[in-house]
Design an enzyme around this catalytic site. Structure first.
Site, mmCIF file in Angstrom:
data_model
loop_
_atom_site.group_PDB
_atom_site.id
_atom_site.type_symbol
_atom_site.label_atom_id
_atom_site.label_comp_id
_atom_site.label_asym_id
_atom_site.label_seq_id
_atom_site.Cartn_x
_atom_site.Cartn_y
_atom_site.Cartn_z
ATOM 1 N N LYS A 14 0.841 -1.209 0.000
ATOM 2 C CA LYS A 14 0.000 0.000 0.000
ATOM 3 C C LYS A 14 0.876 1.258 0.000
ATOM 4 C CE LYS A 14 -1.917 -1.094 3.920
ATOM 5 N NZ LYS A 14 -1.219 -2.374 4.211
ATOM 6 N N ARG A 89 -9.390 0.864 8.751
ATOM 7 C CA ARG A 89 -8.910 -0.477 9.035
ATOM 8 C C ARG A 89 -9.932 -1.278 9.820
ATOM 9 N NH1 ARG A 89 -3.226 0.325 8.726
ATOM 10 N NH2 ARG A 89 -2.009 -1.453 9.359
ATOM 11 N N ARG A 124 12.196 -5.230 4.186
ATOM 12 C CA ARG A 124 11.740 -3.833 4.126
ATOM 13 C C ARG A 124 12.625 -2.924 4.971
ATOM 14 N NH1 ARG A 124 5.788 -1.933 5.299
ATOM 15 N NH2 ARG A 124 5.983 -3.265 7.122
ATOM 16 N N ARG A 157 11.670 -1.702 10.604
ATOM 17 C CA ARG A 157 10.603 -1.391 11.553
ATOM 18 C C ARG A 157 10.558 -2.421 12.681
ATOM 19 N NH1 ARG A 157 5.235 0.047 8.095
ATOM 20 N NH2 ARG A 157 4.321 -1.320 9.674
HETATM 21 P P1 AP5 Z 1 0.990 0.617 8.807
HETATM 22 O O1 AP5 Z 1 2.234 1.375 8.744
HETATM 23 O O2 AP5 Z 1 -0.200 1.107 8.063
HETATM 24 O O3 AP5 Z 1 1.313 -0.881 8.441
HETATM 25 P P2 AP5 Z 1 0.529 -1.977 7.561
HETATM 26 O O4 AP5 Z 1 -0.809 -1.725 7.088
HETATM 27 O O5 AP5 Z 1 0.715 -3.186 8.402
HETATM 28 O O6 AP5 Z 1 1.200 -1.933 6.261
HETATM 29 P P3 AP5 Z 1 2.678 -1.859 5.974
HETATM 30 O O7 AP5 Z 1 3.175 -0.463 6.077
HETATM 31 O O8 AP5 Z 1 3.411 -2.894 6.807
HETATM 32 O O9 AP5 Z 1 2.741 -2.404 4.513
HETATM 33 P P4 AP5 Z 1 2.360 -1.779 3.112
HETATM 34 O O10 AP5 Z 1 1.155 -2.461 2.583
HETATM 35 O O11 AP5 Z 1 2.342 -0.288 3.141
HETATM 36 O O12 AP5 Z 1 3.570 -2.319 2.293
HETATM 37 P P5 AP5 Z 1 4.885 -1.585 1.753
HETATM 38 O O13 AP5 Z 1 4.541 -0.723 0.588
HETATM 39 O O14 AP5 Z 1 5.670 -0.983 2.851
HETATM 40 O O15 AP5 Z 1 0.510 0.460 10.323
HETATM 41 C C1 AP5 Z 1 1.418 0.101 11.353
HETATM 42 C C2 AP5 Z 1 0.657 -0.010 12.664
HETATM 43 O O16 AP5 Z 1 0.041 1.263 12.976
HETATM 44 C C3 AP5 Z 1 -0.509 -0.995 12.680
HETATM 45 O O17 AP5 Z 1 -0.093 -2.305 12.967
HETATM 46 C C4 AP5 Z 1 -1.391 -0.387 13.784
HETATM 47 O O18 AP5 Z 1 -0.902 -0.698 15.061
HETATM 48 C C5 AP5 Z 1 -1.233 1.096 13.558
HETATM 49 N N1 AP5 Z 1 -2.265 1.664 12.658
HETATM 50 C C6 AP5 Z 1 -2.052 2.269 11.448
HETATM 51 N N2 AP5 Z 1 -3.196 2.655 10.893
HETATM 52 C C7 AP5 Z 1 -4.172 2.288 11.771
HETATM 53 C C8 AP5 Z 1 -5.587 2.396 11.747
HETATM 54 N N3 AP5 Z 1 -6.232 2.966 10.704
HETATM 55 N N4 AP5 Z 1 -6.282 1.906 12.803
HETATM 56 C C9 AP5 Z 1 -5.656 1.337 13.845
HETATM 57 N N5 AP5 Z 1 -4.318 1.190 13.925
HETATM 58 C C10 AP5 Z 1 -3.577 1.661 12.891
HETATM 59 O O19 AP5 Z 1 5.639 -2.872 1.173
HETATM 60 C C11 AP5 Z 1 6.195 -3.849 2.032
HETATM 61 C C12 AP5 Z 1 7.596 -4.235 1.520
HETATM 62 O O20 AP5 Z 1 7.489 -4.950 0.293
HETATM 63 C C13 AP5 Z 1 8.488 -3.020 1.210
HETATM 64 O O21 AP5 Z 1 9.800 -3.327 1.564
HETATM 65 C C14 AP5 Z 1 8.341 -2.837 -0.311
HETATM 66 O O22 AP5 Z 1 9.485 -2.239 -0.889
HETATM 67 C C15 AP5 Z 1 8.154 -4.268 -0.782
HETATM 68 N N6 AP5 Z 1 7.262 -4.364 -1.929
HETATM 69 C C16 AP5 Z 1 6.134 -3.647 -2.148
HETATM 70 N N7 AP5 Z 1 5.572 -4.022 -3.316
HETATM 71 C C17 AP5 Z 1 6.355 -5.015 -3.819
HETATM 72 C C18 AP5 Z 1 6.297 -5.818 -4.991
HETATM 73 N N8 AP5 Z 1 5.318 -5.701 -5.871
HETATM 74 N N9 AP5 Z 1 7.257 -6.729 -5.176
HETATM 75 C C19 AP5 Z 1 8.264 -6.877 -4.263
HETATM 76 N N10 AP5 Z 1 8.377 -6.149 -3.150
HETATM 77 C C20 AP5 Z 1 7.439 -5.229 -2.923
#
Ligand code: AP5
Length: 213
Positions: A14, A89, A124, A157
């Site tokens: 995302k 969420r 990541r 992280r």
């Molecule tokens: P948050 O930071 O939102 O974490 P998340 O939703 O768990 O999502 P991520 O940031 O881990 O992943 P992403 O989907 O953005 O993936 P990314 O692009 O980084 O939230 C963290 C915490 O905050 C939650 O657990 C909660 O406690 C709290 N929180 C936040 N919002 C909340 C809400 N609304 N309500 C309640 N609590 C909340 O990609 C991941 C990795 O994969 C990267 O290294 C990237 O480079 C790689 N990658 C991406 N796409 C590809 C691809 N196509 N191929 C290969 N690698 C790829």
């Protein structure tokens, strides 16, 4: 198509795709995760309340998150649209957005199987200054350990350990996945299959949004 929600499991991409859409359309990426991490880093009252839940992979309370989101979308740079990354969420958060009168144009789900997510998370790295997201293999920084966007230091992280990733995936299934039905009923939901390469996913995302690659 200026007000959009990105849905998807932790690590689905995302944040990565939100950055690409933001660069392309000139509208801000609004990541509740990044805002909460910033509050934790700065040791604010909000950060102190959020830290324990975040470190364990649980969700921060709806009240807190709805409050910060409401303030953020009222800022001037969000007047022409925004990309919500990590909000809503829970169904309660989606209902709060409706109550605020925010008319969402599109809800995009990025679908990636859990097995692939676990492998991604270990590689990541995020910028501790601006929150930009990288991967040591799939999306490396130009200079190792230094953010391409702001020159900040990139770090792993605390919630990216294998055990915490598994609990975050379980929380996603229980609390967030029901939003797919919630938005499918509005006819706004589109699903993009996350690809092995970041650029290939971005192509599909732009195509789904009707944006020139
Ligand atoms: P948050 O930071 O939102 O974490 P998340 O939703 O768990 O999502 P991520 O940031 O881990 O992943 P992403 O989907 O953005 O993936 P990314 O692009 O980084 O939230 C963290 C915490 O905050 C939650 O657990 C909660 O406690 C709290 N929180 C936040 N919002 C909340 C809400 N609304 N309500 C309640 N609590 C909340 O990609 C991941 C990795 O994969 C990267 O290294 C990237 O480079 C790689 N990658 C991406 N796409 C590809 C691809 N196509 N191929 C290969 N690698 C790829």
């Amino acid at each position: 198509m200026n007000k959009m929600i990105l849905l998807g499991a932790p690590g689905a991409g995302k944040g990565t795709q939100a950055e690409a859409i933001s660069d392309k359309l000139g509208i801000p990426q609004i990541s509740t995760g990044n805002m909460l991490r910033e509050a934790v880093k700065n040791g604010t009252e909000l950060g102190l309340k959020a830290k324990e839940a975040m470190d364990s992979g649980a969700l921060v309370s709806d009240d807190i998150v709805i409050g910060i989101l409401k303030d953020r979308i009222a800022e001037p740079d969000a007047a022409n649209g925004f990309i919500l990354d990590g909000f809503p969420r829970t169904v309660a958060q989606a209902e709060a957005l409706d109550t605020m009168g925010v008319a969402i144009d599109v809800v995009m789900e990025i679908a990636v199987p859990d097995e692939r997510i676990c492998a991604r998370m270990s590689g990541r790295r995020v910028c501790e200054s601006c929150g930009a997201s990288y991967h040591i293999e799939y999306k490396p920084t130009t200079v190792e350990g230094i953010c391409d966007k702001c020159g900040g230091k990139t770090v792993q992280r605390v919630d990216d350990t294998p055990e915490t990733v598994l609990s975050r995936l379980a929380v996603y299934q229980e609390k967030t996945a029901p939003l797919k039905d919630y938005y499918a009923k509005t006819g706004k939901l589109v699903t993009v299959e996350g690809q092995e390469e970041v650029a290939d996913t971005t192509k599909l995302v732009f195509k789904a949004l009707g944006v020139q690659d």
